[in-house]
Design a protein around this motif. Structure first.
Motif, short mmCIF file in Angstrom:
data_model
loop_
_atom_site.label_atom_id
_atom_site.label_comp_id
_atom_site.label_asym_id
_atom_site.label_seq_id
_atom_site.Cartn_x
_atom_site.Cartn_y
_atom_site.Cartn_z
N GLN A 23 0.89 -1.17 0.00
CA GLN A 23 0.00 0.00 0.00
C GLN A 23 0.92 1.21 0.00
N LEU A 24 1.04 1.87 -1.14
CA LEU A 24 2.08 2.88 -1.31
C LEU A 24 1.57 4.31 -1.16
N THR A 25 2.49 5.16 -0.72
CA THR A 25 2.28 6.59 -0.66
C THR A 25 3.60 7.27 -1.00
N ALA A 26 3.51 8.45 -1.60
CA ALA A 26 4.73 9.20 -1.95
C ALA A 26 4.55 10.65 -1.52
N LEU A 27 5.57 11.22 -0.92
CA LEU A 27 5.55 12.62 -0.51
C LEU A 27 6.15 13.45 -1.64
N ILE A 28 5.28 14.24 -2.31
CA ILE A 28 5.69 15.04 -3.45
C ILE A 28 5.34 16.50 -3.18
N SER A 29 6.33 17.35 -3.18
CA SER A 29 6.14 18.79 -2.91
C SER A 29 5.37 19.02 -1.61
N GLY A 30 5.69 18.24 -0.60
CA GLY A 30 5.08 18.42 0.71
C GLY A 30 3.69 17.82 0.86
N GLN A 31 3.16 17.19 -0.18
CA GLN A 31 1.84 16.58 -0.11
C GLN A 31 1.95 15.08 -0.32
N GLU A 32 1.14 14.34 0.44
CA GLU A 32 1.13 12.90 0.33
C GLU A 32 0.20 12.47 -0.80
N HIS A 33 0.69 11.58 -1.66
CA HIS A 33 -0.09 11.07 -2.79
C HIS A 33 -0.14 9.55 -2.72
N LEU A 34 -1.31 8.99 -2.99
CA LEU A 34 -1.43 7.54 -3.06
C LEU A 34 -0.74 7.06 -4.32
N ALA A 35 -0.18 5.87 -4.25
CA ALA A 35 0.55 5.30 -5.39
C ALA A 35 0.29 3.81 -5.44
N GLU A 36 0.66 3.22 -6.58
CA GLU A 36 0.51 1.77 -6.74
C GLU A 36 1.69 1.25 -7.56
N PRO A 37 2.03 -0.03 -7.35
CA PRO A 37 3.09 -0.62 -8.16
C PRO A 37 2.69 -0.64 -9.63
N CYS A 38 3.68 -0.56 -10.52
CA CYS A 38 3.42 -0.65 -11.95
C CYS A 38 4.61 -1.35 -12.61
N GLU A 39 4.51 -1.58 -13.90
CA GLU A 39 5.54 -2.36 -14.60
C GLU A 39 6.74 -1.55 -15.06
N GLN A 40 6.53 -0.26 -15.38
CA GLN A 40 7.63 0.56 -15.87
C GLN A 40 7.84 1.76 -14.96
#
Length: 68
Positions: A23-40
């Protein structure tokens, strides 16, 4: 295992995410964004590191943002 280097010159060992369904999240420009695995690798994944909300470890494989 990953070594994170802090501005003070200290290094910290961190275990990478090994979850089967991360269950992924990424901190981008100070904001948390949900993310998911992908192939590329995506542009965001080349610049930012996603973290797993389940285990807390950094995710070092390709991922993409989930847009609401």
């Amino acid at each position: 295992m990953l070594l994170l280097y802090h501005p003070e010159g200290k290094a910290e060992r961190v275990d990478l995410c090994a979850c089967l369904e991360p269950q992924l999240t990424a901190l981008i420009s100070g904001q948390e964004h949900l993310a998911e695995p992908c192939e590329q690798m995506t542009p965001a994944a080349t610049v930012y590191t996603a973290s797993c909300r389940t285990c807390g470890g950094p995710y070092d494989k390709p991922w993409r943002r989930i847009r609401p």
